[in-house]
Design a protein around this motif. Structure first.
Motif, PDB file in Angstrom:
ATOM      1  N   GLU A 149       0.823  -1.226   0.000  1.00  7.84           N
ATOM      2  CA  GLU A 149       0.000   0.000   0.000  1.00  7.84           C
ATOM      3  C   GLU A 149       0.848   1.263   0.000  1.00  7.84           C
ATOM      4  O   GLU A 149       0.452   2.303  -0.515  1.00  7.84           O
ATOM      5  CB  GLU A 149      -0.929   0.040   1.219  1.00  7.84           C
TER       6      GLU A 149
ATOM      7  N   ALA B   2       1.105   6.731   8.290  1.00  8.65           N
ATOM      8  CA  ALA B   2       0.305   5.920   7.365  1.00  8.65           C
ATOM      9  C   ALA B   2       0.548   4.431   7.627  1.00  8.65           C
ATOM     10  O   ALA B   2      -0.380   3.611   7.613  1.00  8.65           O
ATOM     11  CB  ALA B   2       0.680   6.274   5.922  1.00  8.65           C
ATOM     12  N   TYR B   3       1.793   4.115   7.895  1.00 10.34           N
ATOM     13  CA  TYR B   3       2.170   2.725   8.163  1.00 10.34           C
ATOM     14  C   TYR B   3       1.458   2.216   9.415  1.00 10.34           C
ATOM     15  O   TYR B   3       0.899   1.115   9.445  1.00 10.34           O
ATOM     16  CB  TYR B   3       3.690   2.672   8.342  1.00 10.34           C
TER      17      TYR B   3
ATOM     18  N   THR C 273      -1.259   3.284  10.691  1.00  7.98           N
ATOM     19  CA  THR C 273      -2.701   3.150  10.464  1.00  7.98           C
ATOM     20  C   THR C 273      -2.990   1.812   9.784  1.00  7.98           C
ATOM     21  O   THR C 273      -3.922   1.102  10.153  1.00  7.98           O
ATOM     22  CB  THR C 273      -3.207   4.302   9.562  1.00  7.98           C
ATOM     23  N   LEU C 274      -2.160   1.478   8.789  1.00 10.57           N
ATOM     24  CA  LEU C 274      -2.369   0.222   8.065  1.00 10.57           C
ATOM     25  C   LEU C 274      -2.008  -0.985   8.923  1.00 10.57           C
ATOM     26  O   LEU C 274      -2.678  -2.010   8.904  1.00 10.57           O
ATOM     27  CB  LEU C 274      -1.501   0.193   6.802  1.00 10.57           C
ATOM     28  N   TYR C 275      -0.924  -0.855   9.672  1.00 11.67           N
ATOM     29  CA  TYR C 275      -0.429  -1.984  10.473  1.00 11.67           C
ATOM     30  C   TYR C 275      -0.157  -1.543  11.902  1.00 11.67           C
ATOM     31  O   TYR C 275       0.998  -1.311  12.273  1.00 11.67           O
ATOM     32  CB  TYR C 275       0.854  -2.557   9.851  1.00 11.67           C
TER      33      TYR C 275
END
Lengths: 330, 161
Positions: free
Chosen positions: A164, A236-237, A239-241
């Motif tokens: 992503e 962002a990272y 949030t994703l993981y």
């Protein structure tokens, strides 16, 4: 370089004032635990029962091998293997497609005979490279281990980027990638020598162009932009993981499947380690039972070119872990 | 079994004696003070867990330095490592000359800055660095020479003797 200036400079580095206090406290907790030993009374009792059960099972397997084996003819299908461990070779049961049973003698190496000195290589393997740590290498070199099984952990070192977001270095912020911002920071701080810059960018950069690049970098506030870019990527990272452990176990699962497809006896295995506060914490690893030839084959042929692998004995918080059939088959 | 108070004395002595070397070696690897402290703490805890048999203080230091390097290497290479460690540290409390020198050394690639740190801070010989890094002595010599050359390009002749 002036040795004294460097030494003085390093001495000026300030670390946390309470580093000693915190470290000593934690070390004392660990030391107290080790004084009581790794087992409590209930564990010792349980161990005794496991030992008796183990002996009974060994006798049963031996009986099967003596009385059942002679009645069977050698089948041609591939057996499903289970392995037993002890210092001496032991008999294990093998179930075949016909529903018949044969026995084969398989021994798992006593890894504690090949401990690490703690002085193993500090250079990490490159992607596509398998490195055996000192204890495993020592066992591989021992001619006595030819027919035995190695109970080992595969540590995977791979790029942690996620689809992503792409790789950190390629992440775009304010029109430039993080790698480009890094170059600009080095230029702005004048820590990028002309020769190196010229070499990295084609070899045709004039000194005037280099100086202009430095001036431009200084105007762009590169350091603040680099900081902001990395923070944005990390946000962002996260949030994703939110749990990086998920990424790690996912990577282990993918490699586990790939190796199983290639015929290796590997699986995700639960072990434990001491956490910061001295408490035990469960930990998933990629473990396998390999023969010496399989280890060499993995290193020379079957390693994933994108992944660097370190092979070591399986360990828990107390040291090298002994292979246990019931844990392995669970 | 070692008596508790003797063990506690040994713990205190070990931390006080080797703290500077371990923290700064980890810092040379990680370029980040918080991470260097975490790793140094893990190294000392590992020392107590494993209680390696070291006959001399030199062996003990070599064990601690190697474990430090291995832990740094693992963190730097791990799948789940977040690459947030490259933000520059604040050296505003230092004289400019000292701060610049640290920045310059940290800007070198790892293969150059680690031998340079071990040689200039710890006073290790090429042979000792070679054993510690498990790399051929000739390679260490080349890395040291290239690292010095790059530093010289960066900071000029003033710092050289």
């Amino acid at each position: 370089m002036n040795k004294k200036t460097y030494s003085d400079s390093m001495h000026m580095l300030q670390f946390s004032a309470d580093f000693d206090k915190k470290t000593i406290e934690k070390m004392e907790i660990v030391a107290r635990k080790s004084e009581y030993g790794p087992y409590d009374v209930s564990e010792k009792k349980r161990f005794k029962w496991q030992y008796i059960a183990f002996l009974a099972l060994t006798c049963a397997f031996a009986a099967v091998s003596i009385f059942v084996l002679p009645m069977l003819s050698r089948p041609e299908v591939s057996p499903v293997k289970t392995v037993d461990t002890s210092a001496e070779p032991s008999v294990s049961e093998t179930t075949l497609d016909e529903g018949t049973t044969v026995s084969e003698v398989i021994t798992v190496i006593d890894a504690k005979q090949y401990p690490d000195s703690g002085m193993d290589s500090m250079v990490a393997p490159e992607p596509g490279e398998v490195r055996f740590d000192e204890g495993v290498l020592c066992a591989i070199s021992d001619p006595e281990t030819g027919n035995k099984y190695f109970f080992i952990e595969l540590h995977l070192l791979a790029d942690m980027s996620v689809p992503e977001l792409g790789k950190l270095k390629d992440y775009l912020y304010a029109g430039k990638t993080i790698d480009e911002w890094r170059v600009l920071v080095d230029l702005a701080n004048e820590t990028y020598p002309y020769n190196e810059y010229n070499g990295d960018f084609g070899g045709n950069i004039t000194t005037a162009e280099f100086e202009a690049a430095i001036e431009e970098a200084k105007k762009l506030n590169a350091e603040a932009n680099l900081t902001a870019a990395i923070e944005e990527y990390n946000a962002a990272y996260n949030t994703l993981y939110p749990d990086p452990e998920v990424l790690r176990t996912d990577a282990l699962a993918v490699e586990c499947s790939r190796l199983q497809m290639l015929g290796y006896d590997v699986r995700l295995y639960e072990t434990w380690t001491y956490f910061d506060d001295g408490q035990k914490k469960n930990h998933t690893i990629l473990a396998g039972l390999f023969t010496k030839d399989e280890l060499i084959n993995l290193r020379d042929t079957d390693v994933d070119p994108q992944i660097a692998v370190i092979v070591s004995w399986v360990r828990n918080g107390d040291g090298i872990e002994t292979w246990n059939a019931s844990e392995w088959d669970r | 079994m070692i008596h508790s108070s003797a063990r506690n004395d040994e713990i205190r002595e070990t931390v006080e004696k080797y703290r500077d070397s371990i923290l700064r070696f980890a810092y040379a690897y990680m370029k980040n003070r918080a991470e260097a402290e975490d790793i140094a703490q893990e190294v000392f805890i590992t020392y107590i867990e494993k209680t390696p048999l070291c006959e001399t203080e030199n062996q003990k230091k070599a064990w601690l330095m190697t474990v430090t390097a291995n832990k740094c290497k693992n963190v730097l290479s791990s799948v789940w490592k977040k690459k947030v460690t490259e933000l520059p540290d604040d050296f505003s409390y230092m004289p400019r000359e000292n701060a610049d020198l640290i920045r310059f050394v940290l800007s070198l690639e790892k293969k150059y800055r680690i031998p340079i740190h071990l040689h200039y801070y710890e006073g290790y010989s090429i042979e000792e660095i070679s054993r510690l890094m498990d790399v051929n002595a000739a390679t260490v010599g080349t890395w040291l020479a290239r690292g010095r050359k790059r530093l010289k390009d960066l900071i000029g002749d003033d710092y050289y003797e």
